[in-house]
Scaffold this active site. Structure first.
Site, PDB file in Angstrom:
ATOM      1  N   HIS A  71      -7.963   1.033  -4.205  1.00  0.00           N
ATOM      2  CA  HIS A  71      -9.664   0.565  -2.956  1.00  0.00           C
ATOM      3  C   HIS A  71      -9.779   2.365  -2.587  1.00  0.00           C
ATOM      4  CE1 HIS A  71      -9.458  -0.125   1.353  1.00  0.00           C
ATOM      5  NE2 HIS A  71     -10.528   0.152   1.392  1.00  0.00           N
TER       6      HIS A  71
ATOM      7  N   MET B 235     -11.900  -6.165   5.587  1.00  0.00           N
ATOM      8  CA  MET B 235     -11.086  -4.598   6.259  1.00  0.00           C
ATOM      9  C   MET B 235     -10.640  -5.988   7.317  1.00  0.00           C
ATOM     10  SD  MET B 235     -10.028  -2.161   4.608  1.00  0.00           S
ATOM     11  CE  MET B 235      -9.003  -1.536   5.555  1.00  0.00           C
TER      12      MET B 235
ATOM     13  N   HIS C 154      -1.436  -0.645  -4.381  1.00  0.00           N
ATOM     14  CA  HIS C 154      -2.179  -1.179  -3.918  1.00  0.00           C
ATOM     15  C   HIS C 154      -2.269   0.460  -3.341  1.00  0.00           C
ATOM     16  CE1 HIS C 154      -5.770  -1.577  -1.000  1.00  0.00           C
ATOM     17  NE2 HIS C 154      -5.097  -1.033  -0.368  1.00  0.00           N
TER      18      HIS C 154
ATOM     19  N   MET D 139     -12.242   4.356  -0.366  1.00  0.00           N
ATOM     20  CA  MET D 139     -12.718   4.762   0.590  1.00  0.00           C
ATOM     21  C   MET D 139     -13.167   5.913   0.527  1.00  0.00           C
ATOM     22  SD  MET D 139      -9.524   2.672   2.966  1.00  0.00           S
ATOM     23  CE  MET D 139      -8.502   3.495   1.667  1.00  0.00           C
TER      24      MET D 139
ATOM     25  N   GLY E 173      -3.173   3.893   7.779  1.00  0.00           N
ATOM     26  CA  GLY E 173      -2.512   2.782   8.216  1.00  0.00           C
ATOM     27  C   GLY E 173      -1.590   3.090   9.571  1.00  0.00           C
TER      28      GLY E 173
ATOM     29  N   ASP F 235      -6.499  -6.976   4.584  1.00  0.00           N
ATOM     30  CA  ASP F 235      -5.775  -5.362   4.254  1.00  0.00           C
ATOM     31  C   ASP F 235      -5.941  -4.030   5.575  1.00  0.00           C
ATOM     32  OD1 ASP F 235      -5.426  -2.114   3.514  1.00  0.00           O
ATOM     33  OD2 ASP F 235      -7.008  -1.669   2.418  1.00  0.00           O
TER      34      ASP F 235
ATOM     35  N   MET G  81      -8.660   8.534  -0.365  1.00  0.00           N
ATOM     36  CA  MET G  81      -9.887   7.747   0.990  1.00  0.00           C
ATOM     37  C   MET G  81      -9.886   9.925   1.000  1.00  0.00           C
ATOM     38  SD  MET G  81      -7.850   7.313   4.090  1.00  0.00           S
ATOM     39  CE  MET G  81      -6.241   5.873   3.803  1.00  0.00           C
TER      40      MET G  81
ATOM     41  N   ASP H  68      -4.842   3.385  -2.150  1.00  0.00           N
ATOM     42  CA  ASP H  68      -5.628   3.831  -1.139  1.00  0.00           C
ATOM     43  C   ASP H  68      -5.998   5.213  -1.260  1.00  0.00           C
ATOM     44  OD1 ASP H  68      -5.889   1.719   1.077  1.00  0.00           O
ATOM     45  OD2 ASP H  68      -4.178   2.595   1.401  1.00  0.00           O
TER      46      ASP H  68
ATOM     47  N   SER I 207       0.829  -0.595   0.063  1.00  0.00           N
ATOM     48  CA  SER I 207      -0.090   0.123   0.313  1.00  0.00           C
ATOM     49  C   SER I 207       0.910   1.262   0.302  1.00  0.00           C
ATOM     50  CB  SER I 207      -0.780   0.201   1.116  1.00  0.00           C
ATOM     51  OG  SER I 207      -1.314   1.500   1.258  1.00  0.00           O
TER      52      SER I 207
END
Ligand code: DX5
Ligand code: ZN
Length: 219
Positions: free
Chosen positions: A64, A135, A31, A66, A142, A173, A35, A33, A8
């Site tokens: 991913h 999850m 990966h 979020m 993290g 994850d 957000m 992320d 990630s």
């Protein structure tokens, strides 16, 4: 069974993504992320940065999301060429329609479940997805500790995937280390996201250790 190790880049140096991507060349996917400060109380970046990462990365992107309203925003990540786009079940208005749109564009479609979200309603929907992300921390940050109480969900998913014969990847994850990856592999995961435990120290060595531990325990 083949295992996948997906570092990630949330744990990477945000001012040096090109160099950081070079340090994880032995990984399977990167990966990414996303957000939005609404679905989770943290903010990263959006499609413009993801598109640039896509250009720079030698390995495919595992996005991913979020974010709120993935029904509106997720297809854009598939259109920019992400190999896999995973959105949260808790945020989607129509998860099945969204997954079908992602597949039509050419991405693998993933659905993510927060630790408190039950898996049972999704077991019959497995043909609609290419990946289920369980999850193992509350999404947003993290460096949190692995929540072993999420493992029964993986057991149910592995049983359903095996019974169906489908090629659905089971991803974990959050808090994945050389120790917790063993627990997740034994519970049924085959795809492992790791941020802190990859970028702390030497990423190539860390990826190799994670891969060896997972391969020794995967079903
Ligand atoms: C957390 C993110 C994770 C995060 C994992 O919400 O979805 O991908 O980067 O970080 P570690 O491996 O440090 O728990
Ligand atoms: Zn993630």
């Amino acid at each position: 069974m083949r295992v996948r190790i997906n570092p990630s880049i949330l744990a990477a140096d945000f001012a040096n993504f090109e160099r950081e991507l070079g340090r994880i060349a032995t990984a399977d996917l990167v990966h990414v992320d996303i957000m939005d400060n609404h679905f989770v109380p943290n903010l990263t970046f959006g499609p413009t940065m993801t598109e640039r990462l896509q250009e720079l990365s030698a390995i495919p992107l595992d996005v991913h999301l979020m974010i709120d309203d993935p029904d509106r925003w997720a297809p854009g990540y598939a259109e920019l060429g992400a190999y896999s786009v995973t959105f949260h079940a808790e945020a989607a208005k129509d998860a099945v329609s969204l997954a079908r749109r992602l597949r039509d564009i050419g991405a693998r479609a993933g659905i993510a479940l927060k630790p408190g979200t039950p898996v049972e309603p999704f077991l019959d929907l497995l043909p609609e997805f290419d990946q289920v992300l369980v999850m193992t921390v509350e999404p947003g940050f993290g460096g949190q500790s692995f929540m072993a109480e999420t493992m029964p969900k993986l057991g149910l998913l592995r049983e359903a995937v095996t019974k169906s014969g489908l090629d659905v990847w089971l991803q974990v994850d959050g808090g994945i280390t050389a120790d917790t990856i063993v627990i997740a592999a034994e519970a049924g995961a085959d795809t492992f996201v790791a941020g802190s435990s990859v970028f702390r120290g030497e990423p190539a060595d860390n990826i190799a250790s994670l891969r060896a531990a997972a391969e020794a325990h995967v079903h």
